[in-house]
Design a protein around this motif. Structure first.
Motif, PDB file in Angstrom:
ATOM      1  N   LEU A 134       0.816  -1.135  -0.074  1.00  0.00           N
ATOM      2  CA  LEU A 134       0.050   0.050  -0.006  1.00  0.00           C
ATOM      3  C   LEU A 134       0.794   1.291  -0.031  1.00  0.00           C
ATOM      4  O   LEU A 134       0.466   2.185  -0.729  1.00  0.00           O
ATOM      5  N   GLN A 135       1.922   1.302   0.698  1.00  0.00           N
ATOM      6  CA  GLN A 135       2.976   2.475   0.770  1.00  0.00           C
ATOM      7  C   GLN A 135       4.095   1.794   1.351  1.00  0.00           C
ATOM      8  O   GLN A 135       4.140   1.398   2.618  1.00  0.00           O
ATOM      9  N   LEU A 136       5.084   2.235   0.832  1.00  0.00           N
ATOM     10  CA  LEU A 136       6.636   1.776   1.386  1.00  0.00           C
ATOM     11  C   LEU A 136       7.249   3.233   1.143  1.00  0.00           C
ATOM     12  O   LEU A 136       7.581   3.722   0.201  1.00  0.00           O
ATOM     13  N   LEU A 137       7.782   3.735   2.234  1.00  0.00           N
ATOM     14  CA  LEU A 137       8.675   4.806   2.638  1.00  0.00           C
ATOM     15  C   LEU A 137      10.203   4.420   3.149  1.00  0.00           C
ATOM     16  O   LEU A 137      10.225   3.662   3.859  1.00  0.00           O
ATOM     17  N   VAL A 138      10.945   5.521   2.786  1.00  0.00           N
ATOM     18  CA  VAL A 138      12.380   5.492   3.509  1.00  0.00           C
ATOM     19  C   VAL A 138      11.916   6.291   4.855  1.00  0.00           C
ATOM     20  O   VAL A 138      11.616   7.626   4.683  1.00  0.00           O
ATOM     21  N   GLN A 139      12.321   6.068   6.154  1.00  0.00           N
ATOM     22  CA  GLN A 139      12.330   6.738   7.091  1.00  0.00           C
ATOM     23  C   GLN A 139      13.600   6.498   8.179  1.00  0.00           C
ATOM     24  O   GLN A 139      14.175   5.389   8.102  1.00  0.00           O
ATOM     25  N   ASP A 140      13.777   7.581   8.729  1.00  0.00           N
ATOM     26  CA  ASP A 140      14.622   7.561   9.766  1.00  0.00           C
ATOM     27  C   ASP A 140      14.469   8.145  10.969  1.00  0.00           C
ATOM     28  O   ASP A 140      13.034   8.220  11.079  1.00  0.00           O
ATOM     29  N   ALA A 190      10.182   8.067  11.411  1.00  0.00           N
ATOM     30  CA  ALA A 190       9.538   6.727  11.711  1.00  0.00           C
ATOM     31  C   ALA A 190       8.215   6.879  12.655  1.00  0.00           C
ATOM     32  O   ALA A 190       8.337   7.592  13.663  1.00  0.00           O
ATOM     33  N   ALA A 191       7.259   6.613  12.129  1.00  0.00           N
ATOM     34  CA  ALA A 191       6.167   6.822  12.735  1.00  0.00           C
ATOM     35  C   ALA A 191       5.893   5.859  14.400  1.00  0.00           C
ATOM     36  O   ALA A 191       5.493   6.475  15.296  1.00  0.00           O
ATOM     37  N   ASP A 192       6.519   4.788  14.251  1.00  0.00           N
ATOM     38  CA  ASP A 192       6.790   4.129  15.493  1.00  0.00           C
ATOM     39  C   ASP A 192       8.088   4.068  15.762  1.00  0.00           C
ATOM     40  O   ASP A 192       8.885   3.239  15.412  1.00  0.00           O
ATOM     41  N   ARG A 193       8.585   4.895  16.701  1.00  0.00           N
ATOM     42  CA  ARG A 193       9.877   4.957  16.849  1.00  0.00           C
ATOM     43  C   ARG A 193      10.559   3.746  17.621  1.00  0.00           C
ATOM     44  O   ARG A 193      11.608   3.497  17.285  1.00  0.00           O
ATOM     45  N   VAL A 251       8.476  -1.949  10.258  1.00  0.00           N
ATOM     46  CA  VAL A 251       9.621  -1.506   9.879  1.00  0.00           C
ATOM     47  C   VAL A 251      10.583  -2.679   9.481  1.00  0.00           C
ATOM     48  O   VAL A 251      10.909  -3.576  10.173  1.00  0.00           O
ATOM     49  N   ILE A 252      11.407  -2.357   8.227  1.00  0.00           N
ATOM     50  CA  ILE A 252      12.120  -3.512   7.594  1.00  0.00           C
ATOM     51  C   ILE A 252      13.666  -2.736   7.703  1.00  0.00           C
ATOM     52  O   ILE A 252      13.781  -1.809   6.808  1.00  0.00           O
ATOM     53  N   ALA A 253      14.613  -3.342   8.185  1.00  0.00           N
ATOM     54  CA  ALA A 253      16.085  -2.715   8.284  1.00  0.00           C
ATOM     55  C   ALA A 253      16.823  -3.818   7.813  1.00  0.00           C
ATOM     56  O   ALA A 253      16.682  -4.941   7.939  1.00  0.00           O
ATOM     57  N   VAL A 254      17.894  -3.222   7.482  1.00  0.00           N
ATOM     58  CA  VAL A 254      18.998  -4.218   6.641  1.00  0.00           C
ATOM     59  C   VAL A 254      20.030  -3.647   7.139  1.00  0.00           C
ATOM     60  O   VAL A 254      20.485  -2.585   7.209  1.00  0.00           O
ATOM     61  N   ARG A 255      21.132  -4.541   7.431  1.00  0.00           N
ATOM     62  CA  ARG A 255      22.473  -4.427   8.030  1.00  0.00           C
ATOM     63  C   ARG A 255      23.171  -3.375   6.976  1.00  0.00           C
ATOM     64  O   ARG A 255      23.346  -3.667   5.876  1.00  0.00           O
ATOM     65  N   GLY A 256      23.825  -2.184   7.394  1.00  0.00           N
ATOM     66  CA  GLY A 256      24.334  -1.300   6.709  1.00  0.00           C
ATOM     67  C   GLY A 256      23.638  -0.080   6.241  1.00  0.00           C
ATOM     68  O   GLY A 256      24.268   0.883   6.080  1.00  0.00           O
ATOM     69  N   ALA A 257      22.234  -0.139   6.301  1.00  0.00           N
ATOM     70  CA  ALA A 257      21.304   0.612   6.022  1.00  0.00           C
ATOM     71  C   ALA A 257      21.265   1.244   4.703  1.00  0.00           C
ATOM     72  O   ALA A 257      21.932   0.948   3.863  1.00  0.00           O
ATOM     73  N   ILE A 258      20.424   2.368   4.494  1.00  0.00           N
ATOM     74  CA  ILE A 258      20.312   2.875   3.134  1.00  0.00           C
ATOM     75  C   ILE A 258      20.975   3.808   2.719  1.00  0.00           C
ATOM     76  O   ILE A 258      21.489   4.767   3.618  1.00  0.00           O
ATOM     77  N   ALA A 259      21.504   3.889   1.631  1.00  0.00           N
ATOM     78  CA  ALA A 259      22.732   5.077   1.302  1.00  0.00           C
ATOM     79  C   ALA A 259      22.238   6.055   0.118  1.00  0.00           C
ATOM     80  O   ALA A 259      22.893   6.271  -0.755  1.00  0.00           O
ATOM     81  N   LEU A 296      16.925  11.353   5.891  1.00  0.00           N
ATOM     82  CA  LEU A 296      16.188  10.388   4.595  1.00  0.00           C
ATOM     83  C   LEU A 296      14.812  10.492   5.212  1.00  0.00           C
ATOM     84  O   LEU A 296      14.062   9.835   4.395  1.00  0.00           O
ATOM     85  N   ALA A 297      14.110  11.128   6.262  1.00  0.00           N
ATOM     86  CA  ALA A 297      12.865  10.901   6.396  1.00  0.00           C
ATOM     87  C   ALA A 297      11.820  11.459   5.437  1.00  0.00           C
ATOM     88  O   ALA A 297      11.955  12.430   4.907  1.00  0.00           O
TER      89      ALA A 297
END
Length: 542
Positions: A244-250, A266-269, A352-360, A368-369
């Motif tokens: 439905l909606q996929l966003l980049v958030q910090d 992030a909506a849910d910190r 929240v989907i996090a990946v090791r190394g984070a978004i660049a 990047l919010a």
């Protein structure tokens, strides 16, 4: 006259007599640098003071005795803005003011306007002038979409909407002026003190005049974001299906409210931090925020992934066809070509989907919010949600500060489902006295249903009974804290979330406490909310 009012558990609203006093109060607060004060948001006759929650009472006491500054408002540069006066509210506004539409335009272009303060959204200036004609009520029901460049009136103010957004001002025209450009210094065309002259211009959308402060920044592409170089080896996430909606958030943009920029993020910190901890990233790293579920992500290169937040169920599909579950807040190894398939949330609303190394990606205003109201995000995409085919680059494991990924130490909280009742703690005020005693009781005793019109800006609620106002006058625009519960004229509350406007003109009956904002953001449509009051000590009577 000075009143210090609670605005949640980490902010105070300081009210004075008028705009001149508010400008002097803001100058005094900025110069005093009171311990515990984190941010100031000046407005029509108030200053919102964001505080360290441990020092709210101390700050309130200091503010009560702080003398106003003696300096007059600063006058800055002068700009001219060309306007086509064809707004849909122009005839009605002219009739309300008792003049013809032509006379209204003549007075609007003949006045010397000054930006008294900024807010609502990045680049939005509240303009005042010395012509007493301009005093116009807001619309009884705000529009869900006001077009970019709309020139509008509300109360004694004129303003220009920097981008498409909700709004309750009366629309009298439109302009092509570039009000906000993050690559410009300063990014806002209309900074406090700027003098504005409006000029009538009969242009059409297809034939725009030269734009005031026009940006040289290229338009953000609406297609897929992809990586330079070798696609086979660069670590990345490919969006197969964004749901439905996929966003980049910090964790957002802190300390920029004076520019009209909310912290967003992030909506849910709690969920964001838990997912980052699980993969070994610092908490401020960027991750993906998924609304409701239904997404499929493909990994380029090996790595570690974790999810947190909504109970949606997720499966990792390996290239050989085997599958494994992805438990909440638990690190899982992924290999090149693996796909993460997210189900639909049964409890909660956002994952929240996090990946090791984070978004660049490249940040905008140091973050990047994705701020869906302000239109801020990364320099590559702005605030555009991710789409099928987008490829999001990762920094790779070498950038990780923590050497070892760690699962959460505590079990994830149980999140609400549609049909269930959620209790949110609130601090009454700052404008609970604008409602009748019965209205305040109904606010606290009734259950309010979350509507599907809710989003990252706010949770829109419906109840059996509208809240009755004791004060029916227009409220001059004032700062909005995260969690503020606004009540528009229709009488049903709106809980402002991370992408809230920085200022607003509807009375705030209460504010959700900071620790409950994560729960609020996870409350899905169809769930019900009850508000429970909690006390706040601000060091004496207001």
């Amino acid at each position: 006259m000075r009143r210090v009012l609670p605005a949640g558990d980490r902010a105070l609203l300081v009210e004075v007599a008028d705009l001149a006093a508010a400008e002097r109060l803001h100058a005094a607060l900025a110069a005093a640098e009171l311990p515990g004060v984190e941010e100031l948001v000046p407005a029509a006759r108030t200053v919102l003071v964001r505080c360290d929650p441990r020092r709210v009472a101390e700050v309130a006491t200091a503010i009560r005795s702080l003398p106003l500054a003696a300096s007059a408002p600063v006058v800055g540069r002068e700009v001219e803005i060309a306007v086509a006066y064809d707004g849909e509210d122009l005839p009605e506004v002219a009739a309300y003011l008792g003049v013809s539409a032509a006379e209204l335009v003549r007075r609007h272009t003949g006045a010397r306007w000054r930006v008294a303060f900024t807010g609502f959204a990045p680049g939005f200036g509240y303009l005042v002038c010395d012509d007493p004609l301009f005093d116009v009520p807001r619309r009884s029901a705000p529009r869900t979409r006001v077009p970019r460049g709309a020139v509008a009136l509300a109360g004694p103010y004129s303003g220009v909407y920097p981008r498409e957004s909700p709004g309750g001002w009366q629309l009298v025209g439109r302009t092509h002026a570039e009000l906000w450009d993050a690559d410009r210094e300063p990014p806002a065309l209309l900074a406090p003190g700027t003098v504005v002259r409006f000029a009538a211009a009969g242009f059409t959308v297809a034939g725009a005049p030269p734009r005031a402060g026009a940006s040289s920044r290229p338009a953000v592409a609406t297609g897929a974001v992809d990586l330079p170089g070798d696609r086979s080896t660069a670590p990345a996430i490919e969006v197969v299906d964004p749901g439905l909606q996929l966003l980049v958030q910090d964790l957002g943009r802190v300390g920029r409210a004076s520019l009209g920029v909310a912290e967003s993020g992030a909506a849910d910190r709690r969920a964001h931090r838990a997912a980052q901890r699980a993969v070994g990233n610092p908490p401020e790293a960027a991750a993906l925020e998924l609304l409701a579920g239904g997404a499929t992500l493909r990994f380029r290169g090996a790595g570690v992934v974790a999810r947190a937040g909504a109970d949606l169920g997720a499966t990792l599909v390996h290239r050989d066809g085997t599958t494994e579950a992805v438990p909440c807040e638990t690190p899982v190894a992924v290999h090149d070509g693996d796909e993460l398939v997210a189900g639909w949330a049964g409890r909660g609303l956002r994952s929240v989907i996090a990946v090791r190394g984070a978004i660049a990606l490249a940040p905008e205003l140091a973050s990047l919010a994705t701020d869906t109201l302000a239109g801020l995000g990364s320099r590559e995409r702005g605030a555009a949600p991710l789409r099928a085919g987008d490829v999001v680059p990762l920094r790779g494991p070498a950038a990780v500060r923590a050497a070892v990924a760690r699962p959460s130490l505590a079990p994830p909280p149980r999140l609400p489902a549609a049909g269930e009742t959620v209790v949110l703690r609130v601090v009454l005020g700052p404008r609970d006295d604008w409602f009748t005693g019965d209205g305040v009781r109904r606010f606290l005793e009734d259950e309010w249903t979350v509507t599907p019109r809710s989003d990252r800006v706010g949770i829109r609620l419906e109840g059996a009974r509208a809240l009755e106002r004791a004060v029916t006058a227009e409220l001059p625009s004032e700062g909005m804290a995260a969690g503020a519960v606004q009540v528009p004229p229709h009488g049903h509350p709106v809980v402002l979330l991370r992408d809230r406007p920085v200022t607003g003109g509807y009375p705030v009956i209460a504010c959700v406490v900071t620790d409950d904002l994560d729960l609020a953001a996870q409350t899905p449509p169809g769930a019900r909310i009850r508000f429970r009051p909690t006390a706040l000590d601000v060091g004496g009577p207001f």
